[in-house]
Design a protein around this motif. Sequence first.
Motif, PDB file in Angstrom:
ATOM      1  N   ALA A   1       0.757  -1.256   0.031  1.00  0.00           N
ATOM      2  CA  ALA A   1       0.184  -0.159  -0.173  1.00  0.00           C
ATOM      3  C   ALA A   1       0.744   0.969  -0.107  1.00  0.00           C
ATOM      4  CB  ALA A   1      -0.695  -0.056   1.078  1.00  0.00           C
ATOM      5  N   GLN A   2       2.235   1.372   0.490  1.00  0.00           N
ATOM      6  CA  GLN A   2       2.593   3.105   0.691  1.00  0.00           C
ATOM      7  C   GLN A   2       3.141   2.933  -0.328  1.00  0.00           C
ATOM      8  OE1 GLN A   2       5.013   1.723   4.560  1.00  0.00           O
ATOM      9  NE2 GLN A   2       3.470   2.706   5.643  1.00  0.00           N
ATOM     10  N   GLY A   3       3.952   1.203  -1.059  1.00  0.00           N
ATOM     11  CA  GLY A   3       4.787   1.477  -2.506  1.00  0.00           C
ATOM     12  C   GLY A   3       3.440   2.001  -3.755  1.00  0.00           C
ATOM     13  N   LEU A   4       2.200   2.767  -2.799  1.00  0.00           N
ATOM     14  CA  LEU A   4       0.943   2.926  -4.471  1.00  0.00           C
ATOM     15  C   LEU A   4       1.137   4.350  -4.184  1.00  0.00           C
ATOM     16  CD1 LEU A   4      -0.613  -0.358  -4.420  1.00  0.00           C
ATOM     17  CD2 LEU A   4       0.710   1.003  -6.162  1.00  0.00           C
ATOM     18  N   ILE A   5       1.544   5.103  -3.121  1.00  0.00           N
ATOM     19  CA  ILE A   5       1.622   5.908  -2.532  1.00  0.00           C
ATOM     20  C   ILE A   5       1.656   7.066  -3.651  1.00  0.00           C
ATOM     21  CG2 ILE A   5       1.789   8.646  -1.340  1.00  0.00           C
ATOM     22  CD1 ILE A   5       2.206   6.484   0.936  1.00  0.00           C
ATOM     23  N   GLY A   6       0.689   8.275  -3.994  1.00  0.00           N
ATOM     24  CA  GLY A   6       1.022   9.141  -4.716  1.00  0.00           C
ATOM     25  C   GLY A   6       0.414   8.347  -6.761  1.00  0.00           C
ATOM     26  N   THR A   7      -0.649   7.550  -6.581  1.00  0.00           N
ATOM     27  CA  THR A   7      -0.770   6.862  -7.619  1.00  0.00           C
ATOM     28  C   THR A   7      -1.796   7.325  -8.079  1.00  0.00           C
ATOM     29  OG1 THR A   7      -0.567   4.933  -6.856  1.00  0.00           O
ATOM     30  CG2 THR A   7      -2.236   4.476  -8.661  1.00  0.00           C
ATOM     31  N   PRO A   8      -2.560   7.870  -9.190  1.00  0.00           N
ATOM     32  CA  PRO A   8      -3.816   8.746  -9.351  1.00  0.00           C
ATOM     33  C   PRO A   8      -5.794   8.181  -8.822  1.00  0.00           C
ATOM     34  CG  PRO A   8      -2.845   8.041 -11.577  1.00  0.00           C
ATOM     35  CD  PRO A   8      -1.990   7.683 -10.545  1.00  0.00           C
ATOM     36  N   TYR A   9      -6.145   8.977  -8.771  1.00  0.00           N
ATOM     37  CA  TYR A   9      -7.255   8.126  -8.271  1.00  0.00           C
ATOM     38  C   TYR A   9      -7.883   7.751  -9.860  1.00  0.00           C
ATOM     39  CZ  TYR A   9     -11.792   7.509  -7.263  1.00  0.00           C
ATOM     40  OH  TYR A   9     -13.258   7.316  -7.008  1.00  0.00           O
ATOM     41  N   SER A  10      -8.758   6.764  -9.557  1.00  0.00           N
ATOM     42  CA  SER A  10      -9.657   6.879 -11.486  1.00  0.00           C
ATOM     43  C   SER A  10     -10.877   5.420 -10.639  1.00  0.00           C
ATOM     44  CB  SER A  10      -8.855   5.500 -12.426  1.00  0.00           C
ATOM     45  OG  SER A  10      -9.323   5.125 -13.088  1.00  0.00           O
ATOM     46  N   TRP A  11     -12.289   7.004 -10.928  1.00  0.00           N
ATOM     47  CA  TRP A  11     -13.677   6.109 -10.511  1.00  0.00           C
ATOM     48  C   TRP A  11     -13.195   4.385 -11.362  1.00  0.00           C
ATOM     49  CZ3 TRP A  11     -17.605   6.804  -7.494  1.00  0.00           C
ATOM     50  CH2 TRP A  11     -18.395   5.555  -7.770  1.00  0.00           C
ATOM     51  N   GLY A  12     -13.749   3.324 -10.468  1.00  0.00           N
ATOM     52  CA  GLY A  12     -13.441   2.056 -11.126  1.00  0.00           C
ATOM     53  C   GLY A  12     -12.509   1.475 -11.282  1.00  0.00           C
ATOM     54  N   GLY A  13     -10.951   2.502 -11.102  1.00  0.00           N
ATOM     55  CA  GLY A  13      -9.769   1.704 -10.943  1.00  0.00           C
ATOM     56  C   GLY A  13      -9.244   0.404 -10.673  1.00  0.00           C
ATOM     57  N   THR A  14      -8.900  -0.396 -10.737  1.00  0.00           N
ATOM     58  CA  THR A  14      -7.863  -1.742 -10.159  1.00  0.00           C
ATOM     59  C   THR A  14      -6.902  -1.883 -10.435  1.00  0.00           C
ATOM     60  OG1 THR A  14      -8.658  -2.822 -12.037  1.00  0.00           O
ATOM     61  CG2 THR A  14     -10.360  -2.165 -10.102  1.00  0.00           C
ATOM     62  N   THR A  15      -6.115  -0.974 -10.918  1.00  0.00           N
ATOM     63  CA  THR A  15      -4.420  -0.963 -12.088  1.00  0.00           C
ATOM     64  C   THR A  15      -3.771   0.174 -10.583  1.00  0.00           C
ATOM     65  OG1 THR A  15      -4.428  -0.191 -13.970  1.00  0.00           O
ATOM     66  CG2 THR A  15      -4.939  -2.291 -13.670  1.00  0.00           C
ATOM     67  N   PRO A  16      -2.569  -0.753 -11.156  1.00  0.00           N
ATOM     68  CA  PRO A  16      -0.985   0.988 -10.545  1.00  0.00           C
ATOM     69  C   PRO A  16      -0.876   1.708 -11.169  1.00  0.00           C
ATOM     70  CG  PRO A  16      -0.368  -1.179 -10.370  1.00  0.00           C
ATOM     71  CD  PRO A  16      -1.528  -1.497 -11.058  1.00  0.00           C
ATOM     72  N   ALA A  17      -2.159   2.065 -12.733  1.00  0.00           N
ATOM     73  CA  ALA A  17      -2.353   2.972 -13.844  1.00  0.00           C
ATOM     74  C   ALA A  17      -3.501   3.891 -13.507  1.00  0.00           C
ATOM     75  CB  ALA A  17      -3.107   2.769 -14.679  1.00  0.00           C
ATOM     76  N   GLY A  18      -4.567   3.732 -11.692  1.00  0.00           N
ATOM     77  CA  GLY A  18      -5.120   4.390 -10.858  1.00  0.00           C
ATOM     78  C   GLY A  18      -6.391   3.545 -10.099  1.00  0.00           C
ATOM     79  N   PHE A  19      -6.558   4.073  -9.332  1.00  0.00           N
ATOM     80  CA  PHE A  19      -7.597   3.155  -8.483  1.00  0.00           C
ATOM     81  C   PHE A  19      -8.503   3.804  -7.685  1.00  0.00           C
ATOM     82  CE2 PHE A  19      -3.129   0.785  -7.493  1.00  0.00           C
ATOM     83  CZ  PHE A  19      -3.578   0.212  -7.444  1.00  0.00           C
ATOM     84  N   ASP A  20      -9.147   3.027  -7.127  1.00  0.00           N
ATOM     85  CA  ASP A  20     -10.941   3.841  -6.766  1.00  0.00           C
ATOM     86  C   ASP A  20     -10.463   2.339  -5.425  1.00  0.00           C
ATOM     87  OD1 ASP A  20     -11.972   1.677  -7.218  1.00  0.00           O
ATOM     88  OD2 ASP A  20     -13.818   2.009  -7.696  1.00  0.00           O
ATOM     89  N   CYS A  21     -11.277   3.533  -4.630  1.00  0.00           N
ATOM     90  CA  CYS A  21     -10.871   2.959  -2.807  1.00  0.00           C
ATOM     91  C   CYS A  21     -11.148   1.203  -3.055  1.00  0.00           C
ATOM     92  CB  CYS A  21     -11.763   3.955  -2.211  1.00  0.00           C
ATOM     93  SG  CYS A  21     -13.440   3.321  -1.756  1.00  0.00           S
ATOM     94  N   SER A  22     -11.966   1.093  -3.493  1.00  0.00           N
ATOM     95  CA  SER A  22     -12.396  -0.603  -3.260  1.00  0.00           C
ATOM     96  C   SER A  22     -11.116  -1.706  -4.194  1.00  0.00           C
ATOM     97  CB  SER A  22     -13.636  -1.483  -3.386  1.00  0.00           C
ATOM     98  OG  SER A  22     -14.157  -0.640  -5.006  1.00  0.00           O
ATOM     99  N   GLY A  23     -11.422  -0.712  -5.468  1.00  0.00           N
ATOM    100  CA  GLY A  23      -9.926  -1.092  -6.163  1.00  0.00           C
ATOM    101  C   GLY A  23      -8.322  -1.146  -5.856  1.00  0.00           C
ATOM    102  N   PHE A  24      -8.261  -0.186  -4.553  1.00  0.00           N
ATOM    103  CA  PHE A  24      -7.167   0.074  -4.507  1.00  0.00           C
ATOM    104  C   PHE A  24      -6.951  -1.600  -3.154  1.00  0.00           C
ATOM    105  CE2 PHE A  24      -5.375   1.279   0.004  1.00  0.00           C
ATOM    106  CZ  PHE A  24      -3.580   1.977  -1.067  1.00  0.00           C
ATOM    107  N   LEU A  25      -7.052  -1.475  -2.281  1.00  0.00           N
ATOM    108  CA  LEU A  25      -8.028  -2.732  -1.648  1.00  0.00           C
ATOM    109  C   LEU A  25      -7.895  -4.264  -1.879  1.00  0.00           C
ATOM    110  CD1 LEU A  25     -10.649  -1.436   0.700  1.00  0.00           C
ATOM    111  CD2 LEU A  25      -7.943  -0.973   1.357  1.00  0.00           C
TER     112      LEU A  25
END
Length: 208
Positions: free
Chosen positions: A98-122
């Motif tokens: 999780a800490q290694g992904l700090i700074g990854t942009p938000y993306s609605w429905g996103g599930t990859t390091p290209a962009g996450f929403d909150c549940s996609g991140f989890l």
Amino acid sequence: MEASATGIVQSGDRGQSVVDLQSALQDSGHSHVNADGIFGPITEEAVRSFQQAQGLSVDGIAGPNTFQALTGRSEVKSVSTETSTSTESSTSGVIGTAQGLIGTPYSWGGTTPAGFDCSGFLNYVFAQNGQSLPRTTQAIYDAGTPVSAPAVGDLVFFQGTYNTSNTATHAGIYIGGNEFIHASSSGVRVDNLSSNYYQNHFLGYRSM
């Protein structure tokens, strides 16, 4: 040594069971206790202080009654050597990912390091550490086990962060010190649960 299968954590113990205890002590007001996984004199004194305040037997040993008063659970999540070591490794991996992904942009429905929403991140973080979660925030909330005080690696949930019929609308990973890491609208970041916004929208904690 690791906490034994008796569910008792005491001076000299090390590992995730001690981190769980120390995090709960922090949340009960003992902010001087570091969640370092080492049960030393400072942790023992904090346990004694908590026991005295709760009217428990004051022995500096975190047994079932102390854990029940601290967390709502009568024992730590991982008490055997094998389970504790495995849980410690898994929790450390989750937090590290999780800490290694700090700074990854938000993306609605996103599930990859290209962009996450909150549940996609989890989903991504836990999947990288061998654990599958439901896809939506509400489903993750429903699948978790309620806890009154979080351990490092537990999930924290919020409600009413956007207009929906779901109860749980946002979530992050508790990292200790009253902080959590999550995919916010401004990207993956660490925030403090004491902020007015998160206090106003707080829903609860879940252990997965």
